[in-house]
Design a protein around this motif. Structure first.
Motif, PDB file in Angstrom:
ATOM      1  N   TRP A  76       0.685  -1.225  -0.118  1.00 50.50           N
ATOM      2  CA  TRP A  76       0.019   0.114   0.060  1.00 50.50           C
ATOM      3  C   TRP A  76       0.751   1.259  -0.153  1.00 50.50           C
ATOM      4  O   TRP A  76       0.669   2.154  -0.676  1.00 50.50           O
ATOM      5  N   ASP A  77       1.970   1.590   0.981  1.00 51.98           N
ATOM      6  CA  ASP A  77       2.461   2.708   1.007  1.00 51.98           C
ATOM      7  C   ASP A  77       3.187   3.100  -0.260  1.00 51.98           C
ATOM      8  O   ASP A  77       2.851   4.222  -0.391  1.00 51.98           O
ATOM      9  N   PRO A  78       4.030   2.357  -1.155  1.00 51.19           N
ATOM     10  CA  PRO A  78       4.391   2.924  -2.241  1.00 51.19           C
ATOM     11  C   PRO A  78       3.501   3.483  -3.123  1.00 51.19           C
ATOM     12  O   PRO A  78       3.728   4.037  -3.929  1.00 51.19           O
ATOM     13  N   LEU A  79       2.276   2.628  -3.179  1.00 48.25           N
ATOM     14  CA  LEU A  79       1.338   2.843  -4.382  1.00 48.25           C
ATOM     15  C   LEU A  79       0.826   4.150  -3.670  1.00 48.25           C
ATOM     16  O   LEU A  79       0.422   4.881  -4.846  1.00 48.25           O
ATOM     17  N   PHE A  80       0.297   4.302  -2.716  1.00 46.52           N
ATOM     18  CA  PHE A  80      -0.422   5.462  -1.995  1.00 46.52           C
ATOM     19  C   PHE A  80       0.231   6.875  -2.238  1.00 46.52           C
ATOM     20  O   PHE A  80      -0.504   8.026  -2.492  1.00 46.52           O
ATOM     21  N   GLY A 127      -1.373   4.252 -12.914  1.00 47.52           N
ATOM     22  CA  GLY A 127      -1.277   2.771 -12.837  1.00 47.52           C
ATOM     23  C   GLY A 127      -1.503   2.508 -11.176  1.00 47.52           C
ATOM     24  O   GLY A 127      -2.144   1.500 -10.698  1.00 47.52           O
ATOM     25  N   SER A 128      -0.568   3.253 -10.313  1.00 44.34           N
ATOM     26  CA  SER A 128      -0.822   3.160  -8.665  1.00 44.34           C
ATOM     27  C   SER A 128      -1.901   3.562  -8.201  1.00 44.34           C
ATOM     28  O   SER A 128      -2.603   2.916  -7.208  1.00 44.34           O
ATOM     29  N   ARG A 169      -4.559   0.922  -9.041  1.00 44.87           N
ATOM     30  CA  ARG A 169      -3.964  -0.371  -8.077  1.00 44.87           C
ATOM     31  C   ARG A 169      -4.667  -0.107  -6.620  1.00 44.87           C
ATOM     32  O   ARG A 169      -5.119  -0.904  -6.035  1.00 44.87           O
ATOM     33  N   VAL A 170      -4.658   1.107  -6.352  1.00 45.84           N
ATOM     34  CA  VAL A 170      -5.030   1.519  -4.783  1.00 45.84           C
ATOM     35  C   VAL A 170      -6.711   1.600  -4.962  1.00 45.84           C
ATOM     36  O   VAL A 170      -7.048   0.823  -3.849  1.00 45.84           O
ATOM     37  N   LYS A 171      -7.309   1.887  -5.829  1.00 48.26           N
ATOM     38  CA  LYS A 171      -8.826   1.782  -5.903  1.00 48.26           C
ATOM     39  C   LYS A 171      -9.249   0.272  -5.969  1.00 48.26           C
ATOM     40  O   LYS A 171     -10.128  -0.174  -5.290  1.00 48.26           O
ATOM     41  N   LYS A 172      -8.313  -0.690  -6.705  1.00 44.78           N
ATOM     42  CA  LYS A 172      -8.592  -2.161  -6.612  1.00 44.78           C
ATOM     43  C   LYS A 172      -8.429  -2.740  -5.096  1.00 44.78           C
ATOM     44  O   LYS A 172      -9.212  -3.399  -4.709  1.00 44.78           O
ATOM     45  N   LEU A 173      -7.198  -2.174  -4.426  1.00 46.95           N
ATOM     46  CA  LEU A 173      -7.153  -2.739  -3.218  1.00 46.95           C
ATOM     47  C   LEU A 173      -8.212  -2.530  -2.206  1.00 46.95           C
ATOM     48  O   LEU A 173      -8.640  -3.199  -1.469  1.00 46.95           O
ATOM     49  N   ILE A 174      -8.636  -1.110  -2.386  1.00 44.63           N
ATOM     50  CA  ILE A 174      -9.877  -0.651  -1.648  1.00 44.63           C
ATOM     51  C   ILE A 174     -11.016  -1.231  -1.761  1.00 44.63           C
ATOM     52  O   ILE A 174     -11.721  -1.760  -0.986  1.00 44.63           O
ATOM     53  N   GLN A 175     -11.055  -1.887  -2.898  1.00 43.30           N
ATOM     54  CA  GLN A 175     -12.444  -2.756  -3.296  1.00 43.30           C
ATOM     55  C   GLN A 175     -11.958  -4.115  -3.015  1.00 43.30           C
ATOM     56  O   GLN A 175     -12.474  -5.190  -3.766  1.00 43.30           O
ATOM     57  N   HIS A 176     -11.029  -4.550  -1.880  1.00 40.98           N
ATOM     58  CA  HIS A 176     -10.936  -5.739  -1.479  1.00 40.98           C
ATOM     59  C   HIS A 176     -10.097  -6.719  -2.116  1.00 40.98           C
ATOM     60  O   HIS A 176     -10.065  -8.146  -2.440  1.00 40.98           O
ATOM     61  N   ASP A 177      -9.612  -6.078  -3.441  1.00 42.51           N
ATOM     62  CA  ASP A 177      -8.600  -6.753  -4.470  1.00 42.51           C
ATOM     63  C   ASP A 177      -9.363  -7.841  -5.235  1.00 42.51           C
ATOM     64  O   ASP A 177      -8.957  -8.727  -5.879  1.00 42.51           O
TER      65      ASP A 177
END
Length: 358
Positions: free
Chosen positions: A260-264, A270-271, A274-282
């Motif tokens: 999360w940290d480097p993406l955020f 692209g990052s 990817r953050v949006k996808k993680l928030i949606q439970h990947d």
């Protein structure tokens, strides 16, 4: 063009006249250099606990500076540490900064204040430390003042539009004290109004209560247990009634901060995706995303993926009696339903047999 200099409102609780004269001189000197200092001080004085409590009922302050040895009544000298009682009163009654400014530093009831933010200062070190403390916390005090203004504005709007027309009829029933009921109703209205005004967006810190507010175990409590982090996923009704169930369920929380940290902090498209996808439970049914948080000492924790396929079952006695003290946070009520809904959906799925071409 001169910049606007804000004014902090403080209550000085001190029973020595000579010390109050010194306070006035120090504050006058500070205010004379307000443009460089960045703020002025508007203050009131109390000499006893009774006097201070009356003033606190009538006025709102950003901070209070409290001596420990106070007169029980104005004009009645007494060698005591009653200032501790006033500090406890303030902490329970009003959200504001509190500094203990005393010549008896060792008598400060630090262990029982219940807040590490109460600053204890030695009178021998002078007034400048008080001004430095006010400057350090100025932005917090001003934000708190803004919070009060927003709350009062929304409360007034809702009170005249909805609360008064409905609750005036209930006031005819004098057998009930509905004060807390009306308070809960107003707060619920204000919360939703502010959420709508903010575009249904929240800050990560709104996701958690730190520390947990309830003394008992509750759904959404985050726990350090057996060198891992878990979240309680048993239904609230099972936890509210001790003895109702024999087993309490915890789901494992997988720390994803390294991902999360480097993406955020990245600004790339692209990052952000990817953050949006993680928030949606990947995109996975078997896990649930929890936002990052900070604990009471500003330590960063999370974010996590709750793993519904990694469950720990504890006996109700062990969970309700021993695990309660292992909690470090709990999900706020706004975020618990989503967790429970996804957990229930994962375990209620039926699935179908695999297809064989043979």
């Amino acid at each position: 063009m001169n910049s606007v200099v804000i004014s902090l409102k403080i209550l000085i609780v001190e029973d020595e006249d000579s010390k109050l004269v010194e306070w006035q001189d120090a504050i006058d000197s500070h205010n004379a250099d307000a443009e460089n200092k960045g703020y002025t001080l508007d203050y009131k004085v109390a000499k006893s606990i009774t006097d201070a409590e009356k003033i606190l009922e009538l006025f709102r302050f950003d901070a209070a500076v409290v001596d420990l040895r106070l007169q029980k009544e104005v004009g009645v000298a007494d060698n005591n540490t009653d200032g501790n009682k006033l500090v406890h009163y303030i902490i329970k009654a009003q959200p504001m900064g509190v500094a203990v400014y005393t010549g008896q530093r060792g008598d400060a009831d630090v262990a029982n204040y219940g807040s590490p933010q109460v600053e204890v200062m030695d009178k021998g070190d002078g007034f400048e430390q008080v001004f430095i403390w006010l400057e350090k916390n100025k932005d917090i005090f001003l934000k708190l003042r803004g919070v009060k203004a927003i709350y009062n504005r929304e409360t007034a709007r809702i009170f005249y539009k909805s609360i008064w027309p409905r609750w005036q009829h209930w006031n005819l029933d004098l057998t009930q004290d509905l004060t807390e009921v009306v308070a809960r109703h107003i707060i619920a209205h204000v919360h939703d109004a502010l959420l709508v005004a903010g575009g249904d967006s929240t800050h990560p810190e709104e996701s958690y209560f730190v520390p947990p507010m309830k003394e008992r175990l509750d759904t959404g409590d985050l726990i350090n247990f057996n060198d891992r982090r878990w979240i309680v996923v048993s239904p609230r009704c099972d936890l509210a009634n001790q003895g109702k169930v024999k087993t309490i369920l915890l789901a494992a929380c997988e720390d994803i901060s390294e991902v999360w940290d480097p993406l955020f902090i990245s600004t790339s498209k692209g990052s952000k995706e990817r953050v949006k996808k993680l928030i949606q439970h990947d995109g996975s049914l078997k896990q649930h995303f929890l936002l990052p948080m900070r604990d009471g000492i500003s330590g960063s924790k999370g974010p996590w993926m709750v793993q519904f396929d990694d469950i720990c079952a504890l006996s109700a006695d062990q969970a309700l009696n021993n695990v309660v003290n292992l909690r470090f946070a709990s999900l706020s009520p706004m975020f618990v339903p989503s967790l429970v809904e996804r957990f229930g959906a994962y375990f209620s799925r039926i699935g179908t047999p695999g297809f064989s071409s043979e």
